[in-house]
Design an enzyme around this catalytic site. Structure first.
Site, PDB file in Angstrom:
ATOM      1  N   SER A 138       0.805  -1.224   0.000  1.00 30.96           N
ATOM      2  CA  SER A 138       0.000   0.000   0.000  1.00 30.96           C
ATOM      3  C   SER A 138       0.841   1.278   0.000  1.00 30.96           C
ATOM      4  O   SER A 138       0.360   2.342  -0.372  1.00 30.96           O
ATOM      5  CB  SER A 138      -0.956   0.003   1.191  1.00 30.96           C
ATOM      6  OG  SER A 138      -0.221  -0.069   2.393  1.00 30.96           O
ATOM      7  N   ASP A 385      -3.592   6.543  11.565  1.00 31.94           N
ATOM      8  CA  ASP A 385      -2.750   5.912  10.556  1.00 31.94           C
ATOM      9  C   ASP A 385      -1.425   6.675  10.494  1.00 31.94           C
ATOM     10  O   ASP A 385      -1.361   7.791   9.984  1.00 31.94           O
ATOM     11  CB  ASP A 385      -3.478   5.955   9.200  1.00 31.94           C
ATOM     12  CG  ASP A 385      -2.632   5.410   8.050  1.00 31.94           C
ATOM     13  OD1 ASP A 385      -1.438   5.125   8.254  1.00 31.94           O
ATOM     14  OD2 ASP A 385      -3.188   5.284   6.939  1.00 31.94           O
ATOM     15  N   HIS A 388       0.780   5.402   6.250  1.00 31.09           N
ATOM     16  CA  HIS A 388       0.653   5.989   4.913  1.00 31.09           C
ATOM     17  C   HIS A 388       0.900   7.493   4.970  1.00 31.09           C
ATOM     18  O   HIS A 388       1.161   8.034   6.049  1.00 31.09           O
ATOM     19  CB  HIS A 388      -0.737   5.664   4.357  1.00 31.09           C
ATOM     20  CG  HIS A 388      -0.989   4.189   4.298  1.00 31.09           C
ATOM     21  ND1 HIS A 388      -1.735   3.525   5.250  1.00 31.09           N
ATOM     22  CD2 HIS A 388      -0.557   3.256   3.440  1.00 31.09           C
ATOM     23  CE1 HIS A 388      -1.751   2.233   4.968  1.00 31.09           C
ATOM     24  NE2 HIS A 388      -1.044   2.037   3.871  1.00 31.09           N
TER      25      HIS A 388
END
Ligand SMILES: *[C@@H]1O[C@H](CO)[C@@H](O)[C@H](O)[C@H]1NC(C)=O
Ligand SMILES: *[C@@H]1O[C@H](CO)[C@@H](O)[C@H](O)[C@H]1NC(C)=O
Ligand SMILES: *[C@@H]1O[C@H](CO)[C@@H](O)[C@H](O)[C@H]1NC(C)=O
Ligand SMILES: *[C@@H]1O[C@H](CO)[C@@H](O)[C@H](O)[C@H]1NC(C)=O
Ligand SMILES: *[C@@H]1O[C@H](CO)[C@@H](O)[C@H](O)[C@H]1NC(C)=O
Ligand SMILES: *[C@@H]1O[C@H](CO)[C@@H](O)[C@H](O)[C@H]1NC(C)=O
Ligand SMILES: *[C@@H]1O[C@H](CO)[C@@H](O)[C@H](O)[C@H]1NC(C)=O
Length: 409
Positions: A138, A385, A388
């Site tokens: 990702s 998060d 990312h």
């Protein structure tokens, strides 16, 4: 100006009677000449869009990965979040309520040179009739979305398309017959996490010796950009010798890190060595993207993470704990080995430069796939998060580095 000072110094040297004094003055003059000479060599600036092959290669002229972040709200961001047609809700921090947007305004400044400005048209010209494919997890998808956003504004709506089919996602610039693709395989080799949607399996199993099922989709690409790191970050992995189709016939063995990582990368390297057309394909490997889970590493409060951070780490050479030096060494040695066998895979070393950017993760400002429980909402650290990166943001700079290599080679 420097030259004028030099002439004055030399004149002074000859004007002095005592030979000892003139010797000293002469030495000073030599030192000045040497320092000017060195400075000129270090101030090598990349000319935008040059396509000639340089004899020594980029890295020997300037280390692009050693530098600092400079606040620059004039030239950044390189695009606007809401104007990117294919922005992902995982990365659209502004859309999901982030108020502090300073993370968009930082430029990477290498110590010895400048990065060239990103020119979407120049890149698309270079990609005409070609396939550029990101392969990995990702984080590589994060970078792929960034790359699509970077070229998006240069292409009218009628001349671009997006196709998502299973593991492969294809952005196409039709006028150029160019594609910018992302292929999902988080461990590069085969694993039970290869499903592009349902990959969160508790018991991870990897076939370290098998890559052809994936590689068939990208081996003939013109530019390949790999990554793999986070999915390996555990003490050991369950390795399967056998196939996922008849799992009961296989042999399972737990293999510790970093050995299991090395085994997988060797499979990958052997595939490239045999199957990639070196006259055609340019190869890159993105080094680890660091996470920011532990605020005490950068002087924050123990138990907290990237949530509510608004400034990068300023201390030069800062190293957190969101990357693994021993895994980096494995990548380095596998690439080194490939090079001795005539296959050049350029590492884009983003680890250190991204480590400074503790404030640039989505934290709570993104679409979350699971519903957030009431008690979690009261503790934002819990579901932040810190892996990312918001877009526009840090991956745009990774792509700028990539762009530099793609256009210079
Ligand atoms: C990556 O770049 C940083 C900063 O220049 C450097 O300290 C580190 O050694 C590099 N790592 C590799 C594997 O080249
Ligand atoms: C850029 O930042 C400076 C300092 O924070 C501010 O004064 C200026 O208005 C900003 N410019 C833009 C275009 O946002
Ligand atoms: C971008 O690249 C194109 C194609 O090479 C060129 O025509 C154009 O002048 C460049 N734009 C800038 C701002 O440098
Ligand atoms: C379009 O690009 C593909 C590679 O992605 C290439 O195989 C094909 O020949 C190109 N088509 C034309 C008309 O050049
Ligand atoms: C999606 O991929 C599969 C397998 O590669 C292929 O058979 C199918 O035709 C593709 N579908 C579309 C809509 O492109
Ligand atoms: C690559 O180029 C070299 C020299 O131009 C040539 O001898 C070789 O056959 C080419 N290899 C392939 C796989 O096209
Ligand atoms: C977040 O909270 C849930 C429920 O209270 C808990 O089960 C989970 O371990 C927490 N996760 C983290 C990363 O703190």
């Amino acid at each position: 100006m420097a030259k004028k000072q030099l002439v004055m110094l030399v004149t002074a040297a000859w004007g002095i009677r005592s030979s000892f004094q003139s010797l000293v003055a002469l030495l000073i003059a030599i030192l000045v000449i040497a320092s000017i000479y060195l400075r000129q060599n270090n101030e090598q600036v990349f000319e935008y869009g040059t396509t000639h092959k340089s004899s020594g290669g980029l890295s020997s002229r300037c280390n692009l990965f050693s530098g600092k972040w400079v606040y620059d709200n004039k030239s950044y961001p390189l695009y606007k979040e809401r104007e990117c047609t294919f922005m992902s809700d995982q990365l659209a921090c502004e859309k999901f309520g982030r108020m502090d947007l300073n993370y968009q305004f930082w430029r990477w400044q290498p110590h010895q040179c400048d990065l060239p400005r990103f020119n979407a048209t120049a890149l698309l010209e270079r990609l005409r009739n070609k396939r550029l494919v990101f392969v990995g997890d990702s984080l590589n998808r994060n970078q792929w979305v960034s790359m699509v956003c970077l070229v998006d504004s240069a292409i009218p709506l009628a001349f671009k398309s997006m196709d998502n089919n299973g593991s492969i996602n294809i952005f196409k610039a039709t006028e150029y017959n160019a594609t910018i693709e992302f292929y999902w395989s988080p461990l590069l080799v085969e694993s039970n996490s290869d499903d592009p949607v349902n990959h969160r399996v508790p018991d991870r199993v990897v076939r370290v010796q098998a890559i052809e099922k994936h590689a068939g989709h990208w081996t003939d690409a013109d530019i390949l950009i790999f990554n793999t790191y986070l999915w390996w970050r555990r003490r050991q992995m369950k390795v399967l010798w056998g196939s996922f189709e008849s799992p009961d016939d296989g042999i399972y063995k737990a293999v510790k890190l970093p050995r299991v990582y090395e085994m997988a990368l060797q499979t990958w390297a052997q595939w490239l060595e045999v199957h990639v057309n070196r006259n055609k394909t340019q190869l890159f490997f993105m080094s680890m993207s660091p996470t920011h889970q532990k605020a005490d590493k950068w002087g924050g409060i123990k138990g907290e993470n990237c949530y509510s951070e608004t400034q990068p780490v300023i201390k030069e050479g800062y190293v957190g704990d969101g990357a693994s030096p021993r895994m980096m060494r494995v990548v380095d040695s596998v690439l080194g080995e490939l090079k001795t066998r005539g296959l050049n895979v350029q590492m884009i070393n983003i680890t250190q430069l991204s480590d400074y950017r503790k404030e640039a993760h989505p934290s709570i400002y993104r679409k979350h796939w699971e519903t957030i429980a009431e008690e979690q909402l009261s503790n934002p650290q819990n579901y932040s998060d810190c892996i990312h990166w918001c877009l526009p943001g840090v991956p745009d700079v990774w792509n700028q580095l990539l762009y530099t290599y793609i256009l210079q080679l």
